[in-house]
Scaffold this motif. Structure first.
Motif, PDB file in Angstrom:
ATOM      1  N   ALA A 191       0.841  -1.191   0.000  1.00  0.00           N
ATOM      2  CA  ALA A 191       0.000   0.000   0.000  1.00  0.00           C
ATOM      3  C   ALA A 191       0.874   1.239   0.000  1.00  0.00           C
ATOM      4  O   ALA A 191       1.949   1.247   0.591  1.00  0.00           O
ATOM      5  CB  ALA A 191      -0.902   0.009   1.232  1.00  0.00           C
ATOM      6  N   ARG A 192       0.391   2.277  -0.667  1.00  0.00           N
ATOM      7  CA  ARG A 192       1.097   3.558  -0.630  1.00  0.00           C
ATOM      8  C   ARG A 192       0.675   4.282   0.640  1.00  0.00           C
ATOM      9  O   ARG A 192      -0.510   4.320   0.972  1.00  0.00           O
ATOM     10  CB  ARG A 192       0.749   4.383  -1.860  1.00  0.00           C
ATOM     11  N   ARG A 193       1.663   4.845   1.343  1.00  0.00           N
ATOM     12  CA  ARG A 193       1.366   5.495   2.628  1.00  0.00           C
ATOM     13  C   ARG A 193       2.169   6.772   2.781  1.00  0.00           C
ATOM     14  O   ARG A 193       3.276   6.896   2.271  1.00  0.00           O
ATOM     15  CB  ARG A 193       1.718   4.552   3.780  1.00  0.00           C
ATOM     16  N   GLU A 194       1.583   7.731   3.501  1.00  0.00           N
ATOM     17  CA  GLU A 194       2.293   8.915   3.955  1.00  0.00           C
ATOM     18  C   GLU A 194       2.485   8.727   5.450  1.00  0.00           C
ATOM     19  O   GLU A 194       1.515   8.536   6.179  1.00  0.00           O
ATOM     20  CB  GLU A 194       1.492  10.178   3.665  1.00  0.00           C
ATOM     21  N   LEU A 195       3.737   8.748   5.891  1.00  0.00           N
ATOM     22  CA  LEU A 195       4.055   8.408   7.271  1.00  0.00           C
ATOM     23  C   LEU A 195       4.791   9.550   7.960  1.00  0.00           C
ATOM     24  O   LEU A 195       5.657  10.198   7.366  1.00  0.00           O
ATOM     25  CB  LEU A 195       4.914   7.145   7.310  1.00  0.00           C
ATOM     26  N   TYR A 196       4.460   9.766   9.221  1.00  0.00           N
ATOM     27  CA  TYR A 196       5.086  10.783  10.058  1.00  0.00           C
ATOM     28  C   TYR A 196       6.014  10.052  11.017  1.00  0.00           C
ATOM     29  O   TYR A 196       5.550   9.271  11.844  1.00  0.00           O
ATOM     30  CB  TYR A 196       3.992  11.545  10.813  1.00  0.00           C
ATOM     31  N   VAL A 197       7.326  10.269  10.873  1.00  0.00           N
ATOM     32  CA  VAL A 197       8.294   9.493  11.637  1.00  0.00           C
ATOM     33  C   VAL A 197       9.369  10.387  12.258  1.00  0.00           C
ATOM     34  O   VAL A 197       9.632  11.483  11.769  1.00  0.00           O
ATOM     35  CB  VAL A 197       8.981   8.419  10.758  1.00  0.00           C
ATOM     36  N   ARG A 198       9.980   9.862  13.302  1.00  0.00           N
ATOM     37  CA  ARG A 198      11.112  10.533  13.938  1.00  0.00           C
ATOM     38  C   ARG A 198      12.364  10.125  13.161  1.00  0.00           C
ATOM     39  O   ARG A 198      12.671   8.946  13.039  1.00  0.00           O
ATOM     40  CB  ARG A 198      11.214  10.105  15.405  1.00  0.00           C
ATOM     41  N   ARG A 199      13.073  11.103  12.636  1.00  0.00           N
ATOM     42  CA  ARG A 199      14.221  10.830  11.766  1.00  0.00           C
ATOM     43  C   ARG A 199      15.253   9.926  12.437  1.00  0.00           C
ATOM     44  O   ARG A 199      15.796   9.018  11.816  1.00  0.00           O
ATOM     45  CB  ARG A 199      14.867  12.136  11.326  1.00  0.00           C
ATOM     46  N   GLU A 200      15.525  10.129  13.723  1.00  0.00           N
ATOM     47  CA  GLU A 200      16.516   9.315  14.446  1.00  0.00           C
ATOM     48  C   GLU A 200      16.116   7.842  14.520  1.00  0.00           C
ATOM     49  O   GLU A 200      16.978   6.983  14.639  1.00  0.00           O
ATOM     50  CB  GLU A 200      16.722   9.840  15.859  1.00  0.00           C
ATOM     51  N   GLY A 201      14.818   7.555  14.487  1.00  0.00           N
ATOM     52  CA  GLY A 201      14.351   6.182  14.616  1.00  0.00           C
ATOM     53  C   GLY A 201      14.298   5.407  13.309  1.00  0.00           C
ATOM     54  O   GLY A 201      14.016   4.211  13.301  1.00  0.00           O
ATOM     55  N   VAL A 202      14.575   6.071  12.194  1.00  0.00           N
ATOM     56  CA  VAL A 202      14.529   5.418  10.884  1.00  0.00           C
ATOM     57  C   VAL A 202      15.823   4.642  10.675  1.00  0.00           C
ATOM     58  O   VAL A 202      16.913   5.162  10.870  1.00  0.00           O
ATOM     59  CB  VAL A 202      14.347   6.466   9.766  1.00  0.00           C
ATOM     60  N   ARG A 203      15.679   3.373  10.268  1.00  0.00           N
ATOM     61  CA  ARG A 203      16.854   2.549   9.968  1.00  0.00           C
ATOM     62  C   ARG A 203      16.845   2.219   8.483  1.00  0.00           C
ATOM     63  O   ARG A 203      15.895   1.637   7.962  1.00  0.00           O
ATOM     64  CB  ARG A 203      16.823   1.254  10.778  1.00  0.00           C
ATOM     65  N   VAL A 204      17.913   2.614   7.780  1.00  0.00           N
ATOM     66  CA  VAL A 204      18.022   2.346   6.345  1.00  0.00           C
ATOM     67  C   VAL A 204      18.456   0.899   6.161  1.00  0.00           C
ATOM     68  O   VAL A 204      19.475   0.474   6.690  1.00  0.00           O
ATOM     69  CB  VAL A 204      19.026   3.308   5.670  1.00  0.00           C
ATOM     70  N   VAL A 205      17.657   0.136   5.413  1.00  0.00           N
ATOM     71  CA  VAL A 205      17.943  -1.273   5.157  1.00  0.00           C
ATOM     72  C   VAL A 205      18.765  -1.415   3.880  1.00  0.00           C
ATOM     73  O   VAL A 205      19.709  -2.185   3.832  1.00  0.00           O
ATOM     74  CB  VAL A 205      16.639  -2.091   5.053  1.00  0.00           C
TER      75      VAL A 205
END
Length: 96
Positions: free
Chosen positions: A57-71
């Protein structure tokens, strides 16, 4: 995560990114949106991925930049060879 997220990156979101991700998800980034947010938070547009890597699904997400982990980073497309084109033969139209 430091810096702006780029199209094609695959990221993993857990509760470190937001409390809404009690069940971790993976997302393929389309773009980082330039919407006004609180410091350290960002809106991203992307596709939620299934365990096999298919878009769910396509989503718009609001996230904390520090918590994002690039896979994974986006792969560069393979160079393409020009398509061999056949010469165009033009014949005059006969009128009459």
């Amino acid at each position: 995560m430091t810096g702006k997220m780029r199209a094609g990156q695959i990221i993993e979101l857990t509760t470190a990114a937001s409390v809404q991700f009690m069940r971790p998800i993976r997302v393929r980034i389309i773009r980082e949106l330039d919407w006004i947010t609180y410091d350290g938070w960002v809106w991203v547009d992307g596709y939620e991925l299934s365990p096999t890597g298919d878009a769910r699904a396509r989503r718009e997400l609001y996230v904390r930049r520090e918590g994002v982990r690039v896979v994974s980073e986006p792969s560069n497309p393979a160079p393409t060879r020009p398509i061999a084109r056949r010469p165009v033969v033009r014949t005059p139209l006969r009128v009459g």
